[in-house]
Design a protein around this motif. Sequence first.
Motif, PDB file in Angstrom:
ATOM      1  N   PRO A   1       9.890  52.954 -30.207  1.00  0.00           N
ATOM      2  CA  PRO A   1      10.416  54.306 -30.372  1.00  0.00           C
ATOM      3  C   PRO A   1      10.937  54.545 -31.792  1.00  0.00           C
TER       4      PRO A   1
ATOM      5  N   PHE B   1       3.737  50.179 -28.947  1.00  0.00           N
ATOM      6  CA  PHE B   1       4.511  51.030 -29.840  1.00  0.00           C
ATOM      7  C   PHE B   1       5.993  50.734 -29.687  1.00  0.00           C
TER       8      PHE B   1
ATOM      9  N   ARG C   1       6.520  58.001 -31.348  1.00  0.00           N
ATOM     10  CA  ARG C   1       6.125  56.662 -30.938  1.00  0.00           C
ATOM     11  C   ARG C   1       5.473  55.985 -32.134  1.00  0.00           C
TER      12      ARG C   1
ATOM     13  N   ASP D   1       1.967  60.478 -24.412  1.00  0.00           N
ATOM     14  CA  ASP D   1       1.102  59.692 -25.280  1.00  0.00           C
ATOM     15  C   ASP D   1       0.700  60.526 -26.491  1.00  0.00           C
TER      16      ASP D   1
ATOM     17  N   ASN E   1      10.122  56.580 -25.930  1.00  0.00           N
ATOM     18  CA  ASN E   1       9.258  55.856 -24.997  1.00  0.00           C
ATOM     19  C   ASN E   1       8.898  56.701 -23.776  1.00  0.00           C
TER      20      ASN E   1
END
Length: 223
Positions: A113, A111, A128, A123, A119
Amino acid sequence: MTQLEDQVTSGASVTTLDLKLEVVVIPVSDVDRAKEFYGKLGWRLDADFRFDNGFRVVQFTPPGSEASIQFGTKITTVPPGSAQSLYLVVSDIISARNQLNAHGANVSEVFHPGMPGANFEPDGSSNRLSGPSPDHGSYGSYATFKDPDGNSWLLQEVTTRLPGRVDPAETAFASANDLASALQRAAAAHGEHEKRIGQKDEKWPDWYAAYMVAEQAGANLPE
């Protein structure tokens, strides 16, 4: 005030000693389980020392890293899983993700940002954005994984360092994979260079060397 204190506070010339980050301690609940996990990743086992008083220290070093991790018993009082967003810098995040997944790491999708600091968000955060950085810019692509206790690791793709971070007189590559990736990027850039000059560049080794040194040091790349 002593003479030494006077030298330090006045900014007089004093030899600066190296302070090299050597080891980061991570808290785990099951030492043998953690040892198996990091061993399967292909990290180098440096030590597993046990003592009569119950103290135990295990040390692993990631491939190409100058710093290591330690965990064990009677080594830290913080709760297991408290180490978060420990950086692992890679030159090719897709390849690194595939390799780690093949060894059981369960790495997230790559991914980038959508906003500064994303970041570090959990999750599944909407900030993301899926896939590598659109311009494949250095420092812009990430992936994450956790060990069995929940200590989290943050993969970051870095191909060109920010200026001043690397001494161009001391260019070095930590592994054969890093060198191969740098050569591939230099080859692609050199192809564009030959298109611009309209002929074959017989001095391509010099161009490659200049490109790879500049890229790593964050200096202006040759055209």
